[in-house]
Design a protein around this motif. Structure first.
Motif, PDB file in Angstrom:
ATOM      1  N   ALA A  13       0.746   9.062   6.977  1.00  0.00           N
ATOM      2  CA  ALA A  13       0.532   7.620   6.854  1.00  0.00           C
ATOM      3  C   ALA A  13       1.617   6.847   7.602  1.00  0.00           C
ATOM      4  N   SER A  14       1.362   5.572   7.782  1.00  0.00           N
ATOM      5  CA  SER A  14       2.362   4.655   8.325  1.00  0.00           C
ATOM      6  C   SER A  14       2.838   3.744   7.200  1.00  0.00           C
ATOM      7  N   LYS A  15       4.110   3.350   7.259  1.00  0.00           N
ATOM      8  CA  LYS A  15       4.631   2.410   6.260  1.00  0.00           C
ATOM      9  C   LYS A  15       3.863   1.097   6.351  1.00  0.00           C
ATOM     10  N   PHE A  16       3.657   0.614   7.597  1.00  0.00           N
ATOM     11  CA  PHE A  16       2.793  -0.529   7.818  1.00  0.00           C
ATOM     12  C   PHE A  16       2.222  -0.484   9.224  1.00  0.00           C
ATOM     13  N   VAL A  17       1.073  -1.138   9.368  1.00  0.00           N
ATOM     14  CA  VAL A  17       0.379  -1.221  10.652  1.00  0.00           C
ATOM     15  C   VAL A  17       0.079  -2.694  10.911  1.00  0.00           C
ATOM     16  N   THR A  18       0.323  -3.146  12.143  1.00  0.00           N
ATOM     17  CA  THR A  18      -0.048  -4.512  12.503  1.00  0.00           C
ATOM     18  C   THR A  18      -1.132  -4.473  13.576  1.00  0.00           C
ATOM     19  N   HIS A  19      -2.027  -5.468  13.459  1.00  0.00           N
ATOM     20  CA  HIS A  19      -3.139  -5.576  14.410  1.00  0.00           C
ATOM     21  C   HIS A  19      -3.653  -7.013  14.380  1.00  0.00           C
ATOM     22  N   ASN A  20      -3.725  -7.639  15.538  1.00  0.00           N
ATOM     23  CA  ASN A  20      -4.260  -9.003  15.651  1.00  0.00           C
ATOM     24  C   ASN A  20      -3.652  -9.976  14.639  1.00  0.00           C
ATOM     25  N   GLY A  21      -2.342  -9.941  14.474  1.00  0.00           N
ATOM     26  CA  GLY A  21      -1.666 -10.894  13.600  1.00  0.00           C
ATOM     27  C   GLY A  21      -1.787 -10.606  12.116  1.00  0.00           C
ATOM     28  N   VAL A  22      -2.223  -9.401  11.774  1.00  0.00           N
ATOM     29  CA  VAL A  22      -2.349  -9.007  10.367  1.00  0.00           C
ATOM     30  C   VAL A  22      -1.532  -7.743  10.156  1.00  0.00           C
ATOM     31  N   VAL A  23      -0.809  -7.686   9.037  1.00  0.00           N
ATOM     32  CA  VAL A  23      -0.036  -6.501   8.681  1.00  0.00           C
ATOM     33  C   VAL A  23      -0.666  -5.849   7.447  1.00  0.00           C
ATOM     34  N   TYR A  24      -0.833  -4.544   7.538  1.00  0.00           N
ATOM     35  CA  TYR A  24      -1.429  -3.729   6.477  1.00  0.00           C
ATOM     36  C   TYR A  24      -0.347  -2.798   5.953  1.00  0.00           C
ATOM     37  N   LEU A  25       0.011  -2.922   4.681  1.00  0.00           N
ATOM     38  CA  LEU A  25       1.030  -2.064   4.091  1.00  0.00           C
ATOM     39  C   LEU A  25       0.395  -0.873   3.391  1.00  0.00           C
ATOM     40  N   SER A  26       1.061   0.273   3.482  1.00  0.00           N
ATOM     41  CA  SER A  26       0.679   1.407   2.645  1.00  0.00           C
ATOM     42  C   SER A  26       0.976   1.036   1.196  1.00  0.00           C
ATOM     43  N   GLY A  27       0.344   1.729   0.279  1.00  0.00           N
ATOM     44  CA  GLY A  27       0.616   1.486  -1.130  1.00  0.00           C
ATOM     45  C   GLY A  27       2.093   1.711  -1.442  1.00  0.00           C
ATOM     46  N   GLN A  28       2.655   0.821  -2.244  1.00  0.00           N
ATOM     47  CA  GLN A  28       4.069   0.899  -2.608  1.00  0.00           C
ATOM     48  C   GLN A  28       4.204   1.153  -4.100  1.00  0.00           C
ATOM     49  N   VAL A  29       5.213   1.941  -4.442  1.00  0.00           N
ATOM     50  CA  VAL A  29       5.516   2.242  -5.838  1.00  0.00           C
ATOM     51  C   VAL A  29       6.988   1.932  -6.097  1.00  0.00           C
ATOM     52  N   ALA A  30       7.382   1.987  -7.341  1.00  0.00           N
ATOM     53  CA  ALA A  30       8.752   1.676  -7.741  1.00  0.00           C
ATOM     54  C   ALA A  30       9.755   2.641  -7.133  1.00  0.00           C
ATOM     55  N   GLU A  31      10.918   2.115  -6.799  1.00  0.00           N
ATOM     56  CA  GLU A  31      12.018   2.937  -6.299  1.00  0.00           C
ATOM     57  C   GLU A  31      12.410   3.976  -7.356  1.00  0.00           C
ATOM     58  N   ASP A  32      12.481   3.524  -8.614  1.00  0.00           N
ATOM     59  CA  ASP A  32      12.818   4.400  -9.735  1.00  0.00           C
ATOM     60  C   ASP A  32      11.658   4.375 -10.731  1.00  0.00           C
ATOM     61  N   PRO A  33      10.809   5.393 -10.727  1.00  0.00           N
ATOM     62  CA  PRO A  33       9.621   5.367 -11.567  1.00  0.00           C
ATOM     63  C   PRO A  33       9.872   5.704 -13.043  1.00  0.00           C
ATOM     64  N   ASP A  34      11.113   5.635 -13.486  1.00  0.00           N
ATOM     65  CA  ASP A  34      11.396   5.905 -14.895  1.00  0.00           C
ATOM     66  C   ASP A  34      11.368   4.650 -15.764  1.00  0.00           C
ATOM     67  N   GLY A  35      11.259   3.474 -15.148  1.00  0.00           N
ATOM     68  CA  GLY A  35      11.254   2.222 -15.901  1.00  0.00           C
ATOM     69  C   GLY A  35       9.901   1.938 -16.536  1.00  0.00           C
ATOM     70  N   ASP A  36       9.870   0.885 -17.360  1.00  0.00           N
ATOM     71  CA  ASP A  36       8.616   0.456 -17.968  1.00  0.00           C
ATOM     72  C   ASP A  36       7.770  -0.265 -16.918  1.00  0.00           C
ATOM     73  N   ILE A  37       6.597  -0.727 -17.310  1.00  0.00           N
ATOM     74  CA  ILE A  37       5.673  -1.334 -16.355  1.00  0.00           C
ATOM     75  C   ILE A  37       6.277  -2.562 -15.673  1.00  0.00           C
ATOM     76  N   GLN A  38       7.030  -3.364 -16.404  1.00  0.00           N
ATOM     77  CA  GLN A  38       7.598  -4.556 -15.772  1.00  0.00           C
ATOM     78  C   GLN A  38       8.711  -4.194 -14.796  1.00  0.00           C
ATOM     79  N   ALA A  39       9.538  -3.237 -15.145  1.00  0.00           N
ATOM     80  CA  ALA A  39      10.595  -2.797 -14.224  1.00  0.00           C
ATOM     81  C   ALA A  39       9.973  -2.174 -12.972  1.00  0.00           C
ATOM     82  N   GLN A  40       8.955  -1.357 -13.162  1.00  0.00           N
ATOM     83  CA  GLN A  40       8.298  -0.741 -12.007  1.00  0.00           C
ATOM     84  C   GLN A  40       7.601  -1.798 -11.140  1.00  0.00           C
ATOM     85  N   THR A  41       6.994  -2.789 -11.764  1.00  0.00           N
ATOM     86  CA  THR A  41       6.333  -3.843 -10.988  1.00  0.00           C
ATOM     87  C   THR A  41       7.360  -4.629 -10.188  1.00  0.00           C
TER      88      THR A  41
END
Length: 120
Positions: A13-41
């Motif tokens: 995958a690519s971290k992000f792709v740009t095309h015709n002035g639009v940027v598409y990001l790959s899905g992102q997750v929490a840096e530290d997935p041990d937190g609760d839902i609000q910390a992860q968000t």
């Protein structure tokens, strides 16, 4: 000829792709997935914002967002509290939020966005 720019590309995958002035990001997750839902968000949105900046965009230029939650019944409202504080007033994108099996058991949220590149 249409220019497609891929950034942070691996075999999968690519971290992000740009095309015709639009940027598409790959899905992102929490840096530290041990937190609760609000910390992860919060962590996930910080990563989204950093990649948007790298790509020449910002949260106020979001076009769409897809949010994946491990447990929509228990996490939807709590995630939305963080989301609502993060998204600029009046700039909410088209959005979907679904429950999904995550890649790792500790992950509670994954966010994938598309945004307009800021033009000068």
């Amino acid at each position: 000829m249409t220019l497609i720019s891929r950034n942070g590309t691996t075999a999968r995958a690519s971290k992000f792709v740009t095309h015709n002035g639009v940027v598409y990001l790959s899905g992102q997750v929490a840096e530290d997935p041990d937190g609760d839902i609000q910390a992860q968000t919060r962590s996930t949105l910080a990563r989204v914002e950093a990649i948007l900046a790298e790509a020449g965009s910002s949260p106020s230029h979001l076009l769409s967002a897809t949010i994946y939650l491990r447990d929509i019944d228990n996490h939807f409202a709590l995630m939305n509290e963080v989301w609502n504080d993060w998204i600029p007033d009046g700039d909410a994108p088209a959005r979907a939020c679904v429950e999904a099996h995550m890649a790792r058991p500790t992950l509670l949220v994954e966010i994938c966005v598309t945004a307009a590149v800021i033009s000068d």
